[in-house]
Design an enzyme around this catalytic site. Structure first.
Site, PDB file in Angstrom:
ATOM      1  N   HIS A  98     -17.435  36.674  46.346  1.00 16.52           N
ATOM      2  CA  HIS A  98     -16.161  37.204  46.867  1.00 16.52           C
ATOM      3  C   HIS A  98     -16.134  38.732  46.799  1.00 16.52           C
ATOM      4  O   HIS A  98     -15.508  39.376  47.648  1.00 16.52           O
ATOM      5  CB  HIS A  98     -14.980  36.669  46.042  1.00 16.52           C
ATOM      6  CG  HIS A  98     -14.516  35.305  46.443  1.00 16.52           C
ATOM      7  ND1 HIS A  98     -13.900  35.057  47.643  1.00 16.52           N
ATOM      8  CD2 HIS A  98     -14.558  34.112  45.793  1.00 16.52           C
ATOM      9  CE1 HIS A  98     -13.577  33.766  47.712  1.00 16.52           C
ATOM     10  NE2 HIS A  98     -13.972  33.159  46.604  1.00 16.52           N
ATOM     11  N   GLY A 143     -12.397  29.290  39.092  1.00 19.45           N
ATOM     12  CA  GLY A 143     -12.589  30.727  38.970  1.00 19.45           C
ATOM     13  C   GLY A 143     -11.800  31.451  40.044  1.00 19.45           C
ATOM     14  O   GLY A 143     -11.218  30.817  40.938  1.00 19.45           O
TER      15      GLY A 143
END
Ligand code: NI
Length: 166
Positions: free
Chosen positions: A134, A31
């Site tokens: 993130h 990802g």
């Protein structure tokens, strides 16, 4: 901390997502989040178009559907946590054991502005949590209660030596 996508139909989003897939595939990643390529927007991608194509870095992991998720929202289901190894393109050369919610519900929007809502478990749930972290500026070592379980990939997993990070 990345900001929300305000115009779900903006044509630049398609270019951004194309760049993200290119980066993720070059790194054999599971990802990627937009801030990892310098774009502070709440956009993540993960998974594979062909579920038969397992990630060579995570050969035992369950297949994860290829997903583009704008403005994701996560909700853990239950208290259960599980540990698993993670690596990250933004923390090159290292891997660590990270506790994550075993099961969660996630929601967001695709590039056509359609709402996505799913329940995920195990590796699928782990990838979503890693990528969405993130967006809040959180890298996986910040989730590790035991840094003695953070180490160099080429020492911990010699069979993965020479492969890029994800
Ligand atoms: Ni990462």
């Amino acid at each position: 901390v990345s900001g929300p996508v305000r115009d779900l139909g903006a044509p630049e989003l398609k270019t951004l997502v194309d760049d993200m897939f290119e980066t993720m595939h070059a790194a054999n990643g599971a990802g990627l989040a937009a801030p990892q390529i310098g774009v502070p927007l709440r956009v993540v991608i993960f998974g594979y178009a062909d579920p038969a194509l397992r990630n060579p870095r995570y050969p035992d992991a369950d297949p994860v559907p290829q997903t583009i998720l704008l403005n994701p929202v996560l909700q853990p289901l239950g208290e259960e946590m599980e540990e698993g190894w993670e690596g990250c393109l933004s923390v090159p050369g290292l891997r660590g054991v990270v506790p994550r919610a075993t099961k969660l519900r996630y929601a967001g929007f695709d590039l056509d502005g359609r709402r996505i809502e799913r329940v995920a478990e195990g590796f699928h749930a782990r990838v979503v949590q890693h990528e969405c972290d993130h967006l809040d500026g959180i890298l996986y070592p910040m989730r590790m209660p035991d840094l003695s379980r953070l180490g160099f990939t080429d020492v911990l997993f010699p069979e993965l030596a020479g492969q890029p990070d994800d």
